[in-house]
Design a protein around this motif. Structure first.
Motif, PDB file in Angstrom:
ATOM      1  N   SER A  54      -5.863  -8.286  -4.478  1.00 59.53           N
ATOM      2  CA  SER A  54      -4.642  -7.526  -4.195  1.00 59.53           C
ATOM      3  C   SER A  54      -4.897  -6.622  -3.007  1.00 59.53           C
ATOM      4  O   SER A  54      -6.044  -6.397  -2.594  1.00 59.53           O
ATOM      5  N   ALA A  55      -3.822  -6.128  -2.414  1.00 61.40           N
ATOM      6  CA  ALA A  55      -3.917  -5.242  -1.260  1.00 61.40           C
ATOM      7  C   ALA A  55      -2.957  -4.091  -1.444  1.00 61.40           C
ATOM      8  O   ALA A  55      -1.930  -4.201  -2.142  1.00 61.40           O
ATOM      9  N   THR A  56      -3.299  -2.982  -0.790  1.00 65.72           N
ATOM     10  CA  THR A  56      -2.445  -1.793  -0.827  1.00 65.72           C
ATOM     11  C   THR A  56      -1.994  -1.498   0.594  1.00 65.72           C
ATOM     12  O   THR A  56      -2.819  -1.431   1.526  1.00 65.72           O
ATOM     13  N   PHE A  57      -0.702  -1.373   0.769  1.00 63.69           N
ATOM     14  CA  PHE A  57      -0.136  -1.136   2.090  1.00 63.69           C
ATOM     15  C   PHE A  57       0.357   0.305   2.180  1.00 63.69           C
ATOM     16  O   PHE A  57       0.786   0.909   1.180  1.00 63.69           O
ATOM     17  N   PRO A  58       0.319   0.871   3.374  1.00 64.58           N
ATOM     18  CA  PRO A  58       0.822   2.239   3.517  1.00 64.58           C
ATOM     19  C   PRO A  58       2.327   2.272   3.260  1.00 64.58           C
ATOM     20  O   PRO A  58       3.048   1.290   3.499  1.00 64.58           O
ATOM     21  N   ASN A  59       2.758   3.395   2.765  1.00 66.03           N
ATOM     22  CA  ASN A  59       4.184   3.568   2.484  1.00 66.03           C
ATOM     23  C   ASN A  59       4.899   3.883   3.795  1.00 66.03           C
ATOM     24  O   ASN A  59       4.927   5.018   4.250  1.00 66.03           O
ATOM     25  N   THR A  60       5.464   2.846   4.438  1.00 66.04           N
ATOM     26  CA  THR A  60       6.085   3.020   5.752  1.00 66.04           C
ATOM     27  C   THR A  60       7.197   2.005   5.927  1.00 66.04           C
ATOM     28  O   THR A  60       7.210   0.943   5.282  1.00 66.04           O
ATOM     29  N   ASP A  61       8.138   2.362   6.779  1.00 69.62           N
ATOM     30  CA  ASP A  61       9.194   1.405   7.109  1.00 69.62           C
ATOM     31  C   ASP A  61       8.827   0.561   8.324  1.00 69.62           C
ATOM     32  O   ASP A  61       9.644  -0.183   8.847  1.00 69.62           O
ATOM     33  N   GLY A  62       7.544   0.682   8.737  1.00 69.58           N
ATOM     34  CA  GLY A  62       7.100  -0.109   9.891  1.00 69.58           C
ATOM     35  C   GLY A  62       6.685  -1.509   9.533  1.00 69.58           C
ATOM     36  O   GLY A  62       6.509  -2.355  10.411  1.00 69.58           O
ATOM     37  N   LEU A  63       6.488  -1.762   8.221  1.00 76.16           N
ATOM     38  CA  LEU A  63       6.069  -3.082   7.781  1.00 76.16           C
ATOM     39  C   LEU A  63       6.980  -3.554   6.658  1.00 76.16           C
ATOM     40  O   LEU A  63       7.389  -2.759   5.803  1.00 76.16           O
ATOM     41  N   ALA A  64       7.292  -4.834   6.657  1.00 80.35           N
ATOM     42  CA  ALA A  64       8.006  -5.453   5.537  1.00 80.35           C
ATOM     43  C   ALA A  64       7.022  -6.370   4.840  1.00 80.35           C
ATOM     44  O   ALA A  64       6.464  -7.277   5.450  1.00 80.35           O
ATOM     45  N   VAL A  65       6.773  -6.103   3.542  1.00 82.05           N
ATOM     46  CA  VAL A  65       5.739  -6.831   2.805  1.00 82.05           C
ATOM     47  C   VAL A  65       6.394  -7.596   1.657  1.00 82.05           C
ATOM     48  O   VAL A  65       7.145  -7.037   0.848  1.00 82.05           O
ATOM     49  N   ALA A  66       6.087  -8.876   1.578  1.00 81.26           N
ATOM     50  CA  ALA A  66       6.593  -9.733   0.495  1.00 81.26           C
ATOM     51  C   ALA A  66       5.397 -10.328  -0.229  1.00 81.26           C
ATOM     52  O   ALA A  66       4.771 -11.273   0.270  1.00 81.26           O
TER      53      ALA A  66
END
Length: 510
Positions: A54-66
């Motif tokens: 699993s991965a953890t992404f920063p809380n940002t509107d710069g990336l869309a993660v699916a």
């Protein structure tokens, strides 16, 4: 017991060890989508199968993660029959990431996998599986998201028709990638394909636009020039003509694919010769001029033909003679200019010569058109005769048509009957102003026929003039034209008074 037997007997041991944290940097462009797999990012071996990731992404509107969840069976479970085997399963995530804004984003995650396992039969129905070795790892990925801010291509480009050119745009910011589209504002001038390859097809200017996926663009003004002529030639470099004659000139313009091979025609002296737009030259009056063709495509190349317009006003009529006879060749002049004199070479057939008088001088005289001209004759080393008509006072020959001089010719008795060419060459006329007029070579036909008995002057009839001619011949005063074969009427090989009497008898039909 049944309840126990049908209980899940699967157990996991503690992970053997955690691997080093893998660090990486990835650069993507705004709008670009990529897949992130924690297993490969953590750098672990999948072994028998992935247990988790699993991965953890920063809380940002710069990336869309699916995220996408994946369940993996390491040891397959038997689902048919009365005997069932439990299995080892795992599940992990992969992520479809779309970059939305420029920036730097740190992504962390971990993954583990089964390297080996053991199995133990607990009953005829159940098997216990135990993981004996795992591999684990973690990762940190620094994601740099950049965007295309500008594109650089040459602002101007010059080509000739038929040339090709490939643009190699420079994209800013560094590391940004994009798809490019190309367009031409005028496809009749140049076309461009999706690879930025330009093809120049017509003279003119067009604007080439290169556009990135986000609308950033650059333009180049492309000028397509014609293929200019590199050389021009005329089919003939010189020509001789007489007034009224025409000569068709043509040009060869190289290279063969010259865009505009058209030429303009001009004359250096329209009073001598004129030329039309198609290169047709018309001779106007004697003289010299240059006819020039000039390219019109901007190369300004020229080629010329030297035209010499010759006079054709001096001539001799066809003549008739007989073997052993004498004839007079009139030299005619049809002139509109003020002519004071002329010269030419007279080329006579073999067996024909200019007659000489008793003093050994050539028999040549002027007509009544002479004002103050003398005529001179001499034989050249080539056998031809040089004839010169000259006025020491530059007096003008009178009139403008008719004989100006007479040459007496002797035809040898060995000359066979037939037609022979009399040539008048190297002709030059002189105006009273001193200007020379070059003349076209001329020719006349001498027809040698059988002598008519009694026709001593060769005028095709027997008259008292012929009888008088015989008397004058006997007295040593031979006329300018006297045919001895015709004068020997009785055929005794001697010309006497008897022959004169016989001529009279022929006239009287006796």
């Amino acid at each position: 017991m049944k309840k126990v037997l049908f209980s899940l007997l699967l157990s996991f041991i503690t992970l053997n060890s955690w691997g080093d944290t893998m660090t990486s940097t990835k650069t993507v462009t705004v709008g670009q989508t990529f897949e992130l797999n924690p297993v490969s990012m953590a750098g672990i071996s999948s072994g028998k199968g992935v247990l988790s990731g699993s991965a953890t992404f920063p809380n940002t509107d710069g990336l869309a993660v699916a995220p996408s969840n994946h369940s993996v069976t390491i040891v397959a479970e038997r689902t048919t029959g009365s005997m069932k085997n439990n299995g080892i399963t795992g599940n992990y995530y992969t992520y479809k990431v779309t970059a939305l804004k420029s920036g730097t984003y740190v992504i962390t995650g971990s993954a583990s996998s089964c390297i080996s396992y053991s199995s133990e039969m607990e009953s005829i129905y159940w098997t216990r599986y135990t993981i004996t070795k795992t591999a684990s790892g973690s990762f940190t990925c620094t994601l740099n998201v950049v965007d295309v801010t500008s594109i650089s291509i040459p602002s101007n480009k010059s080509l000739t028709i038929g040339e090709t050119y490939r643009f190699t745009p420079t994209i800013y910011q560094p590391g940004a990638t994009t798809t490019l589209s190309w367009s031409s504002s005028d496809a009749t001038v140049a076309t461009i394909n999706s690879n930025g390859e330009l093809n120049a097809i017509g003279v003119g200017t067009t604007i080439i636009t290169c556009t990135a996926h986000n609308g950033v663009s650059a333009q180049s003004i492309v000028t397509v020039n014609p293929i200019l002529a590199s050389s021009i030639n005329i089919n003939t470099s010189s020509g001789e003509m007489v007034s009224g004659e025409q000569l068709q000139l043509a040009t060869t313009v190289l290279p063969a694919n010259t865009t505009n091979p058209a030429v303009t025609w001009s004359t250096s002296n329209p009073s001598v010769a004129i030329v039309d737009g198609n290169g047709l030259v018309t001779a106007v009056s004697p003289g010299q001029c240059n006819i020039t063709a000039t390219t019109t495509d901007g190369s300004n190349l020229m080629a010329s033909c030297a035209v010499n317009v010759l006079s054709n006003v001096l001539y001799a009529d066809n003549a008739v003679g007989v073997p052993s006879g004498t004839l007079v060749l009139p030299i005619q002049l049809r002139n509109a200019s003020a002519i004071t004199g002329f010269q030419f070479e007279l080329q006579l057939p073999s067996g024909v010569c200019v007659a000489k008088n008793n003093e050994g001088n050539y028999v040549a005289s002027m007509s009544d058109r002479s004002s103050n001209q003398d005529i001179m004759c001499s034989q050249l080393s080539n056998g031809n005769y040089q004839i010169i008509v000259f006025s020491g006072t530059s007096a003008q020959l009178s009139g403008n048509e008719g004989a100006v001089a007479y040459l007496t010719l002797n035809v040898d008795e060995t000359v066979a009957e037939g037609s022979y060419l009399i040539g008048i060459k190297a002709i030059e006329l002189t105006k009273t102003s001193g200007e020379a007029i070059h003349h076209k070579d001329m020719a006349a036909i001498l027809s040698v026929t059988a002598a008519t008995v009694g026709d001593t002057n060769g005028d095709s009839k027997v008259t008292v003039t012929d009888a008088v001619g015989i008397v004058n011949y006997i007295l040593g005063r031979a006329p300018s034209v006297f045919i001895t074969k015709a004068a020997d009427v009785n055929g005794d090989g001697d010309i006497t008074i008897t022959d004169a009497v016989n001529v009279i008898n022929i006239i009287l039909n006796k």
